[in-house]
Design a protein around this motif. Sequence first.
Motif, PDB file in Angstrom:
ATOM      1  N   PHE A   1      -4.585  -6.461  -6.911  1.00 33.19           N
ATOM      2  CA  PHE A   1      -4.215  -7.494  -5.844  1.00 33.19           C
ATOM      3  C   PHE A   1      -3.249  -7.480  -4.931  1.00 33.19           C
ATOM      4  O   PHE A   1      -2.337  -8.388  -4.293  1.00 33.19           O
ATOM      5  N   ASN A   2      -2.315  -6.185  -5.387  1.00 36.89           N
ATOM      6  CA  ASN A   2      -1.088  -6.030  -4.818  1.00 36.89           C
ATOM      7  C   ASN A   2      -1.208  -5.720  -3.362  1.00 36.89           C
ATOM      8  O   ASN A   2      -2.066  -4.967  -2.863  1.00 36.89           O
ATOM      9  N   PRO A   3      -0.708  -6.493  -2.234  1.00 41.12           N
ATOM     10  CA  PRO A   3      -0.816  -6.188  -0.897  1.00 41.12           C
ATOM     11  C   PRO A   3      -0.320  -4.923  -0.349  1.00 41.12           C
ATOM     12  O   PRO A   3      -0.736  -4.436   0.558  1.00 41.12           O
ATOM     13  N   ASP A   4       0.422  -4.211  -1.147  1.00 37.64           N
ATOM     14  CA  ASP A   4       1.107  -3.195  -0.703  1.00 37.64           C
ATOM     15  C   ASP A   4       0.624  -2.025  -2.012  1.00 37.64           C
ATOM     16  O   ASP A   4       1.139  -1.694  -2.911  1.00 37.64           O
ATOM     17  N   GLN A   5      -0.316  -1.226  -1.656  1.00 41.85           N
ATOM     18  CA  GLN A   5      -0.710  -0.166  -2.342  1.00 41.85           C
ATOM     19  C   GLN A   5      -0.016   1.000  -2.676  1.00 41.85           C
ATOM     20  O   GLN A   5      -0.504   1.790  -3.456  1.00 41.85           O
ATOM     21  N   ASP A   6       1.152   1.112  -1.930  1.00 44.33           N
ATOM     22  CA  ASP A   6       2.143   2.202  -1.937  1.00 44.33           C
ATOM     23  C   ASP A   6       3.338   1.605  -2.680  1.00 44.33           C
ATOM     24  O   ASP A   6       4.471   2.278  -2.485  1.00 44.33           O
ATOM     25  N   ASP A   7       3.346   0.516  -3.371  1.00 51.58           N
ATOM     26  CA  ASP A   7       4.388  -0.305  -3.919  1.00 51.58           C
ATOM     27  C   ASP A   7       5.094   0.802  -5.175  1.00 51.58           C
ATOM     28  O   ASP A   7       4.236   1.321  -5.800  1.00 51.58           O
ATOM     29  N   SER A   8       6.245   0.782  -4.886  1.00 54.64           N
ATOM     30  CA  SER A   8       7.186   1.524  -5.728  1.00 54.64           C
ATOM     31  C   SER A   8       8.100   0.809  -6.830  1.00 54.64           C
ATOM     32  O   SER A   8       8.940   1.294  -7.321  1.00 54.64           O
ATOM     33  N   ASN A   9       8.116  -0.546  -6.597  1.00 53.86           N
ATOM     34  CA  ASN A   9       8.870  -1.510  -7.244  1.00 53.86           C
ATOM     35  C   ASN A   9       8.327  -1.756  -8.471  1.00 53.86           C
ATOM     36  O   ASN A   9       7.417  -2.400  -8.609  1.00 53.86           O
ATOM     37  N   PRO A  10       9.044  -1.328  -9.811  1.00 52.18           N
ATOM     38  CA  PRO A  10       8.575  -1.777 -10.989  1.00 52.18           C
ATOM     39  C   PRO A  10       8.333  -3.351 -11.215  1.00 52.18           C
ATOM     40  O   PRO A  10       7.177  -3.767 -11.821  1.00 52.18           O
ATOM     41  N   GLY A  11       9.118  -4.246 -10.701  1.00 47.26           N
ATOM     42  CA  GLY A  11       8.736  -5.790 -10.802  1.00 47.26           C
ATOM     43  C   GLY A  11       7.833  -6.010 -10.234  1.00 47.26           C
ATOM     44  O   GLY A  11       7.035  -6.783 -10.881  1.00 47.26           O
ATOM     45  N   SER A  12       7.621  -5.699  -8.967  1.00 48.58           N
ATOM     46  CA  SER A  12       6.355  -6.335  -8.221  1.00 48.58           C
ATOM     47  C   SER A  12       4.970  -5.700  -8.800  1.00 48.58           C
ATOM     48  O   SER A  12       3.964  -6.319  -8.773  1.00 48.58           O
ATOM     49  N   ILE A  13       5.140  -4.405  -9.219  1.00 44.77           N
ATOM     50  CA  ILE A  13       3.790  -3.931  -9.691  1.00 44.77           C
ATOM     51  C   ILE A  13       3.519  -4.428 -11.183  1.00 44.77           C
ATOM     52  O   ILE A  13       2.417  -4.686 -11.341  1.00 44.77           O
ATOM     53  N   ALA A  14       4.532  -4.911 -11.749  1.00 40.31           N
ATOM     54  CA  ALA A  14       4.235  -5.483 -13.189  1.00 40.31           C
ATOM     55  C   ALA A  14       3.667  -6.869 -12.868  1.00 40.31           C
ATOM     56  O   ALA A  14       2.811  -7.290 -13.722  1.00 40.31           O
ATOM     57  N   PHE A  15       4.014  -7.497 -11.805  1.00 35.40           N
ATOM     58  CA  PHE A  15       3.553  -8.852 -11.490  1.00 35.40           C
ATOM     59  C   PHE A  15       2.194  -8.837 -11.211  1.00 35.40           C
ATOM     60  O   PHE A  15       1.345  -9.627 -11.511  1.00 35.40           O
ATOM     61  N   PHE A  16       1.751  -7.921 -10.492  1.00 31.39           N
ATOM     62  CA  PHE A  16       0.343  -7.595 -10.230  1.00 31.39           C
ATOM     63  C   PHE A  16      -0.529  -6.594 -11.028  1.00 31.39           C
ATOM     64  O   PHE A  16      -1.626  -6.255 -10.998  1.00 31.39           O
ATOM     65  N   ASP A  17      -0.031  -6.607 -12.316  1.00 39.30           N
ATOM     66  CA  ASP A  17      -0.558  -5.977 -13.569  1.00 39.30           C
ATOM     67  C   ASP A  17      -0.950  -4.630 -13.315  1.00 39.30           C
ATOM     68  O   ASP A  17      -1.809  -3.913 -13.631  1.00 39.30           O
ATOM     69  N   GLY A  18      -0.021  -3.766 -12.476  1.00 42.42           N
ATOM     70  CA  GLY A  18      -0.450  -2.432 -12.031  1.00 42.42           C
ATOM     71  C   GLY A  18       0.014  -1.572 -13.233  1.00 42.42           C
ATOM     72  O   GLY A  18       0.950  -2.134 -14.250  1.00 42.42           O
ATOM     73  N   TYR A  19      -0.283  -0.313 -13.314  1.00 36.98           N
ATOM     74  CA  TYR A  19       0.061   0.625 -14.256  1.00 36.98           C
ATOM     75  C   TYR A  19       1.521   1.316 -14.144  1.00 36.98           C
ATOM     76  O   TYR A  19       2.425   1.430 -15.176  1.00 36.98           O
ATOM     77  N   GLY A  20       1.877   1.330 -12.762  1.00 42.23           N
ATOM     78  CA  GLY A  20       3.044   2.018 -12.539  1.00 42.23           C
ATOM     79  C   GLY A  20       4.251   1.644 -13.247  1.00 42.23           C
ATOM     80  O   GLY A  20       4.558   0.511 -13.181  1.00 42.23           O
ATOM     81  N   GLN A  21       5.205   2.560 -13.645  1.00 45.88           N
ATOM     82  CA  GLN A  21       6.414   2.339 -14.463  1.00 45.88           C
ATOM     83  C   GLN A  21       7.492   3.314 -14.115  1.00 45.88           C
ATOM     84  O   GLN A  21       6.927   4.271 -13.568  1.00 45.88           O
ATOM     85  N   ASP A  22       8.829   2.952 -14.412  1.00 49.63           N
ATOM     86  CA  ASP A  22       9.802   3.646 -13.833  1.00 49.63           C
ATOM     87  C   ASP A  22      10.116   4.574 -15.271  1.00 49.63           C
ATOM     88  O   ASP A  22      10.710   3.938 -16.233  1.00 49.63           O
ATOM     89  N   GLY A  23       9.984   5.874 -15.055  1.00 51.67           N
ATOM     90  CA  GLY A  23      10.261   6.638 -16.389  1.00 51.67           C
ATOM     91  C   GLY A  23      11.326   7.212 -16.141  1.00 51.67           C
ATOM     92  O   GLY A  23      11.758   8.225 -16.987  1.00 51.67           O
ATOM     93  N   SER A  24      11.986   7.762 -14.900  1.00 52.17           N
ATOM     94  CA  SER A  24      13.170   8.449 -14.712  1.00 52.17           C
ATOM     95  C   SER A  24      14.360   7.606 -14.565  1.00 52.17           C
ATOM     96  O   SER A  24      15.580   8.121 -14.571  1.00 52.17           O
ATOM     97  N   GLY A  25      14.319   6.316 -14.639  1.00 50.40           N
ATOM     98  CA  GLY A  25      15.749   5.594 -14.745  1.00 50.40           C
ATOM     99  C   GLY A  25      16.140   5.312 -13.370  1.00 50.40           C
ATOM    100  O   GLY A  25      17.461   4.900 -13.397  1.00 50.40           O
ATOM    101  N   ASP A  26      15.494   5.506 -12.136  1.00 52.44           N
ATOM    102  CA  ASP A  26      16.199   5.518 -10.805  1.00 52.44           C
ATOM    103  C   ASP A  26      15.713   4.183 -10.221  1.00 52.44           C
ATOM    104  O   ASP A  26      16.183   3.712  -9.151  1.00 52.44           O
ATOM    105  N   GLY A  27      15.003   3.234 -11.146  1.00 53.80           N
ATOM    106  CA  GLY A  27      14.748   1.897 -10.453  1.00 53.80           C
ATOM    107  C   GLY A  27      13.316   2.252  -9.595  1.00 53.80           C
ATOM    108  O   GLY A  27      12.935   1.092  -8.918  1.00 53.80           O
ATOM    109  N   ILE A  28      12.776   3.308  -9.402  1.00 53.05           N
ATOM    110  CA  ILE A  28      11.431   3.469  -8.601  1.00 53.05           C
ATOM    111  C   ILE A  28      10.576   3.674  -9.426  1.00 53.05           C
ATOM    112  O   ILE A  28      10.449   4.707 -10.072  1.00 53.05           O
ATOM    113  N   ALA A  29       9.359   3.283  -9.252  1.00 50.41           N
ATOM    114  CA  ALA A  29       7.931   3.428 -10.072  1.00 50.41           C
ATOM    115  C   ALA A  29       7.169   4.564  -8.827  1.00 50.41           C
ATOM    116  O   ALA A  29       6.270   3.856  -8.079  1.00 50.41           O
TER     117      ALA A  29
END
Length: 351
Positions: free
Chosen positions: A103-131
Amino acid sequence: MPLWLTVLLAGVLLSIWTSAPAVGAEARASAESATQTLTGKQLYEARLALYRQIQKVTGVPWERLAAIDQYERTLTLAHPKDRKHNERLTGIYFSGMAWSGSFNPDQDDSNPGSIAFFDGYGQDGSGDGIASRDNDKDLLYTMASHIAAFGQSEDNFHVALWEYYHNSRSVQRIQQFTKLYTTFGTLDLHKHAFPLPLGSDYSYRSTWGSGRNWGGYRIHEGTDLFAGYGVPVRSTCYGVIEVKGWNPFGGWRIGIRDIDNRYHYYAHLQGFDKNLHNGDVVKPGQTIGWVGSSGYGKPGTQGKFPPHLHYGIYRDSGLTEWSFDPYPLLKKWEQDERKALKSKKKGLSPK
């Protein structure tokens, strides 16, 4: 939901989205170019280093990560348009919806916080603040985190794979690949051998697609290699024995799954190596049986045609399998093996 809470959440999400740094196209292009210049050995080394790095963080064994990554790579090979992505070390693919959340309105979202809010899989594994779905560390860490959440046992690994793929074929393939990586301890499992000893008397030509009448009209899904009774039949690949036994059409037959998710089918055998069983691991050139003329009837039927090896090869799309002509591969493996033998006789290392 109260109006004040809705407004508060909207403000928080807006803050998250606007503060997220953009993923640079220039950085993606640079990474893609670097990956393309790696040789085979360098590519394996780079992947293994990445797997070991994520293993340290998540506790998921590198062999399991490698198996998932390789399986994902074979899916992309089977579905290049649906799973199109930039060239990178990993083959892992997430759709925009799976990565960012349904249900994320941004299917290209790369922000770990908003991705987590919408229960997406994406996480930041490199530590640069971007998923990022184009970042190798982010992709592998995200997959490893999903696997690790279920526990480290073999049964837990099975459940984690099922919960992600919801496909028993996928679970089986990844477990087979894990066994291969665990057994041989290397990513370089793409060597092949010709199915018959080069010193034996044999002949073959392209017979894929020709008609067959026994048991109803059907096409010939393989290449027939004619040889005498008892000539050793060898595994063409590193693989796991998936099927062994009698088939009314193929007689005594054996099926082996390789690391590229191809099923190698050897039929009309006179017999098998008695030490081999379903689930066992084999390597290129290993004897698995002997040429015979079994098949076209009940168990034990032989002699309805001249002795030969029927060799077929099938690719798995994730849901179904289809055959393709093995003749070009057989010619290549035959030539490669002859070249290697010549180099060995001359005391040279084959290139």
